[in-house]
Design a protein around this motif. Structure first.
Motif, short mmCIF file in Angstrom:
data_model
loop_
_atom_site.label_atom_id
_atom_site.label_comp_id
_atom_site.label_asym_id
_atom_site.label_seq_id
_atom_site.Cartn_x
_atom_site.Cartn_y
_atom_site.Cartn_z
N ASN A 151 0.82 -1.20 0.00
CA ASN A 151 0.00 0.00 0.00
C ASN A 151 0.85 1.26 0.00
O ASN A 151 2.02 1.24 0.43
N SER A 152 0.27 2.35 -0.45
CA SER A 152 0.96 3.64 -0.38
C SER A 152 1.24 3.97 1.08
O SER A 152 0.36 3.83 1.95
N GLY A 153 2.46 4.38 1.38
CA GLY A 153 2.86 4.66 2.76
C GLY A 153 3.62 3.54 3.42
O GLY A 153 4.26 3.73 4.45
N ASP A 154 3.55 2.31 2.85
CA ASP A 154 4.34 1.21 3.38
C ASP A 154 5.82 1.46 3.15
O ASP A 154 6.22 2.21 2.25
N VAL A 155 6.66 0.82 3.94
CA VAL A 155 8.10 0.85 3.74
C VAL A 155 8.53 -0.54 3.27
O VAL A 155 8.24 -1.54 3.93
N VAL A 156 9.17 -0.60 2.11
CA VAL A 156 9.63 -1.88 1.57
C VAL A 156 11.12 -2.04 1.84
O VAL A 156 11.88 -1.08 1.80
N VAL A 157 11.49 -3.28 2.13
CA VAL A 157 12.90 -3.62 2.36
C VAL A 157 13.44 -4.25 1.08
O VAL A 157 12.86 -5.20 0.55
N ILE A 158 14.54 -3.71 0.59
CA ILE A 158 15.09 -4.09 -0.71
C ILE A 158 16.50 -4.66 -0.54
O ILE A 158 17.33 -4.07 0.16
N ARG A 159 16.73 -5.81 -1.16
CA ARG A 159 18.10 -6.35 -1.23
C ARG A 159 18.74 -5.89 -2.52
O ARG A 159 18.18 -6.08 -3.59
N GLU A 160 19.91 -5.29 -2.43
CA GLU A 160 20.59 -4.80 -3.62
C GLU A 160 20.98 -5.96 -4.54
O GLU A 160 21.59 -6.94 -4.11
#
Length: 230
Positions: free
Chosen positions: A158-167
């Motif tokens: 959803n908009s406003g969520d924080v996503v965790v990204i692996r490079e």
């Protein structure tokens, strides 16, 4: 009175909730009912809600409360109403761990990422966020992004969520990735490669899939986790 498809969907959702403790995704519903698009699932969900069989919980991805079942299903299933995805299940799944027993890592929030129309490339990190260490893989670099837009709502983002990204610079078909387009636009989309073309696919029927030459798309990371605050 429910139509055949409405009854099939209600039964499928109930079975998955009883088995897994969480509802199926829209993609899983579409496949189970052999529908061509998720818009048909949206219509069925709306019809079930209007008839009082389910209730959708605002601002919670894949959160549905099953309010009641038809008499035949209720008698056979031993149904007890419950709120899922956000409520506490009766039994803790074997893989679940207490937050207090999980190491917390700190990641920089590198700016906003578009889940909608692509926006300019990432900002410099200005704040940090704590994430469960189990989201991260050792020896890899990770960062966080705040989501802006609703193009990935059917994937539970959803908009406003924080996503965790692996490079990473590589992706498999079906991965949700941070893609940089032509060196300056950044977007969060599902990745598909078809020869020399890349498809960046939204998880919302309101958005069209964007097809681009492979040379115009650079994968900058892969989604590994999501954090939501209420």
């Amino acid at each position: 009175m429910l139509t055949k498809k409405q009854l099939e969907l209600l039964s499928f959702i109930n079975k998955r909730v009883q088995r897994d403790g969480v509802p199926p995704s829209f993609d899983e519903m579409k496949e189970a009912l052999d529908l061509r698009s998720k818009s048909g699932i949206h219509r069925l969900i709306t019809a079930l809600e209007e008839r009082g069989f389910i209730r959708r919980l605002a601002h919670r991805a894949r959160a549905i409360e099953i309010v009641k079942l038809p008499d035949a299903m209720e008698n056979s299933a031993g149904f007890t109403p419950q709120v899922i995805n956000g409520d506490r299940p009766d039994q803790t799944p074997p893989q679940a761990q207490s937050v207090h027993a999980t190491a917390i890592a700190t990641l920089p929030i590198m700016g906003k990422i578009a889940a909608g129309v692509p926006i300019e490339a990432l900002d410099d990190g200005s704040r940090d966020i704590g994430v469960p260490g189990q989201m991260l893989t050792s020896n890899d670099r990770h960062y966080a992004l705040e989501v802006k837009g609703d193009s990935m709502i059917d994937a539970g983002i959803n908009s406003g969520d924080v996503v965790v990204i692996r490079e990473t610079m590589s992706a498999q078909n079906g991965d949700i990735v941070v893609a940089q387009i032509e060196g300056y636009e950044a977007t969060l989309k599902r990745f598909h490669r078809n020869g020399d073309m890349i498809a960046l696919e939204a998880a919302n029927p309101a958005y069209e899939t964007r097809m681009l030459p492979a040379g115009q798309v650079e994968v900058q990371g892969k989604l590994v986790g999501l954090i939501r605050t209420y």
